[in-house]
Scaffold this motif. Structure first.
Motif, mmCIF file in Angstrom:
data_model
loop_
_atom_site.group_PDB
_atom_site.id
_atom_site.type_symbol
_atom_site.label_atom_id
_atom_site.label_comp_id
_atom_site.label_asym_id
_atom_site.label_seq_id
_atom_site.Cartn_x
_atom_site.Cartn_y
_atom_site.Cartn_z
ATOM 1 N N GLY A 1 25.048 32.714 -21.734
ATOM 2 C CA GLY A 1 26.201 33.209 -20.996
ATOM 3 C C GLY A 1 26.476 32.309 -19.817
ATOM 4 O O GLY A 1 25.649 32.186 -18.911
ATOM 5 N N VAL A 2 27.612 31.624 -19.816
ATOM 6 C CA VAL A 2 27.963 30.710 -18.737
ATOM 7 C C VAL A 2 28.851 31.458 -17.739
ATOM 8 O O VAL A 2 29.969 31.853 -18.059
ATOM 9 N N ASP A 3 28.326 31.672 -16.532
ATOM 10 C CA ASP A 3 29.099 32.309 -15.467
ATOM 11 C C ASP A 3 28.630 31.717 -14.143
ATOM 12 O O ASP A 3 27.819 30.780 -14.107
ATOM 13 N N ASP A 4 29.132 32.262 -13.030
ATOM 14 C CA ASP A 4 28.805 31.682 -11.729
ATOM 15 C C ASP A 4 27.301 31.666 -11.479
ATOM 16 O O ASP A 4 26.757 30.692 -10.944
ATOM 17 N N GLU A 5 26.606 32.742 -11.857
ATOM 18 C CA GLU A 5 25.175 32.822 -11.588
ATOM 19 C C GLU A 5 24.371 31.846 -12.434
ATOM 20 O O GLU A 5 23.428 31.208 -11.949
ATOM 21 N N SER A 6 24.728 31.708 -13.714
ATOM 22 C CA SER A 6 23.971 30.777 -14.557
ATOM 23 C C SER A 6 24.234 29.329 -14.150
ATOM 24 O O SER A 6 23.352 28.473 -14.259
ATOM 25 N N LEU A 7 25.436 29.057 -13.640
ATOM 26 C CA LEU A 7 25.723 27.704 -13.165
ATOM 27 C C LEU A 7 24.884 27.370 -11.931
ATOM 28 O O LEU A 7 24.362 26.258 -11.796
ATOM 29 N N GLN B 1 30.599 20.285 -16.310
ATOM 30 C CA GLN B 1 30.901 19.823 -14.951
ATOM 31 C C GLN B 1 29.680 19.963 -14.044
ATOM 32 O O GLN B 1 29.378 19.080 -13.242
ATOM 33 N N LYS B 2 28.972 21.078 -14.189
ATOM 34 C CA LYS B 2 27.762 21.274 -13.403
ATOM 35 C C LYS B 2 26.696 20.237 -13.774
ATOM 36 O O LYS B 2 26.021 19.675 -12.890
ATOM 37 N N ALA B 3 26.536 19.972 -15.056
ATOM 38 C CA ALA B 3 25.557 18.976 -15.489
ATOM 39 C C ALA B 3 25.910 17.585 -14.975
ATOM 40 O O ALA B 3 25.026 16.805 -14.593
ATOM 41 N N ARG B 4 27.195 17.269 -14.954
ATOM 42 C CA ARG B 4 27.612 15.972 -14.413
ATOM 43 C C ARG B 4 27.213 15.851 -12.944
ATOM 44 O O ARG B 4 26.809 14.789 -12.466
ATOM 45 N N ASP B 5 27.270 16.985 -12.211
ATOM 46 C CA ASP B 5 26.927 16.976 -10.793
ATOM 47 C C ASP B 5 25.425 16.828 -10.562
ATOM 48 O O ASP B 5 25.004 16.119 -9.643
ATOM 49 N N CYS C 1 30.155 13.722 -18.779
ATOM 50 C CA CYS C 1 28.900 14.483 -18.729
ATOM 51 C C CYS C 1 27.949 14.006 -19.828
ATOM 52 O O CYS C 1 28.375 13.754 -20.958
ATOM 53 N N PRO C 2 26.656 13.876 -19.535
ATOM 54 C CA PRO C 2 25.693 13.514 -20.581
ATOM 55 C C PRO C 2 25.673 14.564 -21.690
ATOM 56 O O PRO C 2 25.490 15.749 -21.433
ATOM 57 N N LEU C 3 25.836 14.112 -22.920
ATOM 58 C CA LEU C 3 25.946 15.012 -24.071
ATOM 59 C C LEU C 3 25.004 14.562 -25.175
ATOM 60 O O LEU C 3 24.988 13.383 -25.535
ATOM 61 N N TYR C 4 24.251 15.519 -25.716
ATOM 62 C CA TYR C 4 23.282 15.250 -26.778
ATOM 63 C C TYR C 4 23.564 16.235 -27.901
ATOM 64 O O TYR C 4 23.415 17.446 -27.736
ATOM 65 N N ILE C 5 23.994 15.713 -29.056
ATOM 66 C CA ILE C 5 24.294 16.549 -30.216
ATOM 67 C C ILE C 5 22.998 16.804 -30.985
ATOM 68 O O ILE C 5 22.319 15.861 -31.396
ATOM 69 N N VAL C 6 22.655 18.078 -31.152
ATOM 70 C CA VAL C 6 21.411 18.412 -31.848
ATOM 71 C C VAL C 6 21.641 18.488 -33.358
ATOM 72 O O VAL C 6 22.754 18.661 -33.828
ATOM 73 N N HIS C 7 20.563 18.314 -34.098
ATOM 74 C CA HIS C 7 20.488 18.425 -35.564
ATOM 75 C C HIS C 7 21.770 17.983 -36.297
ATOM 76 O O HIS C 7 22.331 18.708 -37.105
ATOM 77 N N LEU C 8 22.190 16.741 -36.027
ATOM 78 C CA LEU C 8 23.374 16.204 -36.704
ATOM 79 C C LEU C 8 23.052 15.958 -38.176
ATOM 80 O O LEU C 8 22.038 15.339 -38.495
ATOM 81 N N SER C 9 23.931 16.434 -39.062
ATOM 82 C CA SER C 9 23.604 16.402 -40.491
ATOM 83 C C SER C 9 24.615 15.671 -41.358
ATOM 84 O O SER C 9 24.324 15.412 -42.525
#
Length: 466
Positions: free
Chosen positions: A129-135, A172-176, A235-243
């Motif tokens: 769940g992405v919200d203010d608190e999890s960010l 955006q948070k991860a980029r920061d 933002c750094p992005l890592y795609i998991v289990h690409l098939s």
């Protein structure tokens, strides 16, 4: 305690080099030219063996709740099996479900691991769940907890699914804060439509799990994630289990443009197929139900994935180890493939299965070590403590016998499963000795490790970011 690993061939990303390795306590003290090391220490004979860094499986799910049940490997059984297969570190996924406090989810996973792990371990964090608190929690986990990667899902509406707006905010948070966003890239709402339509037609066998998750919906989600990451200032992005080939095309294009985009694949996608495994007679195909699904042997997916590993468009091979037994677990989906728990057990076999790629001429020795050890360490902030044989690094070392043979099956594996996804496979190579922080865990077929040896590894930021 000090000892010298003598007479072997050390293999790193640059390839093989004859060398002797001195271990002092929990770390590597020195690497010597052959016969230049000290003579007054205990020795381990590595003649004819490859000496490689302990492997790192950066994608496992021990004791993961899913679909009304829980992955059958505990942290005790799963990490012991990993050790037998030459893996000395895992990075598992702690889970925050929608409405829960992120730190509470992390605490629950620390409780599961406490005193139980045979090898070292770290955590990624699933954000349900992405919200203010999890960010806000993302910043705290990066700064204080050594958790620098966060997984989001474009699939599983009603369970882990995040919409594009939530994904953008997390990116955006991860980029920061420098963290990596790991993405399960499948278009979940569209898949749910296809699943409903298939079941209404009476298409209930495991085979249809693959048919209702077509590669186009993996490619679309992969592309969408890449563009959202672009909006989030790369933002750094890592795609998991690409098939799938079409998904790999999206990653390759982004990397050609110099983007912070990375991807992993798994052994099941390099070897297994929709027709031969998911399409096995009756309900047998349930053994290989995983998401993303196995792809058709009549298309070029497997060849393209091997090529992606050679070109570094695919950086890492992980297992997505999420085992379920057939009895009472996979059987939940008899008559309705959508109720089969998703997952394949393979944490014990990755090192061997990728070495088979070396034997088959699909990977070099150096690239084998990169994909199973060095790159995961660098990608997820554990290098040079892990992933390399060098002075000062943890003495996580595997002696691998290229003249040995490994036969895989339920009677010989150590995972807590009542079947093997690789039953009857024989690999031209064998894990001989496994050392974790200077302690011998496996020697020949004898296990010498113990639960509680494994320690939590706080991680730094990825080394690959620009």
């Amino acid at each position: 305690m000090s000892f010298l690993i003598k007479g072997g061939t050390v293999v790193g990303p640059a390839g093989p080099t004859p060398a002797d390795v001195l271990v002092d306590g929990e770390t590597i003290a020195a690497v010597f030219a052959p016969d230049r090391g000290p003579e007054d220490v205990e020795t381990i004979d590595a003649t004819g063996k490859y000496v490689i860094p302990g492997a790192i499986d950066a994608h496992t799910h021990m004791q993961m709740p899913f679909g009304g049940t829980e992955a059958s490997d505990t942290f005790a059984t799963g990490t012991r099996a990993a050790a037998f297969g030459g893996t000395t570190t895992i990075v598992d996924f702690a889970i925050q479900r929608y409405g829960e406090v992120v730190q509470d989810g992390l605490a629950a996973w620390h409780a599961k691991t406490a005193g139980n792990c045979h090898i070292d371990y770290g955590f990624h964090m699933i954000l349900g769940g992405v919200d203010d608190e999890s960010l806000k929690a993302m910043d705290q986990l990066v700064a204080d907890e050594g958790i620098t990667s966060f997984k989001l899902f474009m699939a599983y509406p009603g369970v882990f699914y995040s919409d594009d707006g939530q994904i953008l905010r997390a990116m955006q948070k991860a980029r920061d804060n420098g963290a990596m966003i790991m993405m399960h890239a499948e278009n979940g709402p569209a898949i749910d439509v296809l699943v409903k339509q298939a079941l209404e037609r009476g298409e209930t066998d495991p085979y249809y799990h693959g048919v209702t998750r077509p590669q186009e919906l993996e490619a679309e989600a992969t592309s969408r994630a890449i563009w959202l990451a672009s909006v989030a200032a790369d933002c750094p992005l890592y795609i998991v289990h690409l098939s799938a080939s079409k998904a790999l095309e999206q990653v390759a294009a982004a990397r050609d443009a110099g983007r912070n985009v990375f991807a992993e694949t798994c052994p099941q996608y390099l070897y297994l197929t929709l027709e031969d495994q998911l399409g096995a007679p009756g309900f047998e195909g349930a053994k290989w139900v995983c998401s993303t699904p196995l792809r058709s042997k009549h298309e070029s997916h497997r060849a393209d994935l091997w090529r992606g590993l050679r070109t570094n468009d695919l950086a890492v091979v992980s297992t997505d180890h999420c085992p379920f037994c057939m009895k009472d677990q996979k059987e939940m989906g008899v008559g309705d493939f959508s109720k089969i728990p998703n997952g394949i057990g393979g944490v014990e076999h990755r090192v061997d299965l990728l070495y088979q790629g070396v034997v088959d001429g699909k990977l070099s020795l150096g690239r084998w070590v990169e994909t199973i050890a060095t790159t995961p360490a660098r990608m997820f902030g554990m290098y040079p403590r892990k992933g390399v044989i060098a002075p000062g690094s943890d003495a996580d070392i595997v002696l691998y016998d290229p003249a040995g043979r490994t036969r895989i099956g339920v009677e010989t594996h150590h995972m807590n499963m009542d079947y093997s996804a690789w039953e009857g496979w024989e690999i031209a190579g064998k894990v001989d000795t496994v050392i974790s922080r200077g302690a011998v865990l496996v020697q020949g077929d004898e296990y010498k490790g113990r639960a509680g040896h494994g320690r939590y590894v706080p991680r730094g930021l990825s080394e690959y970011l620009v």
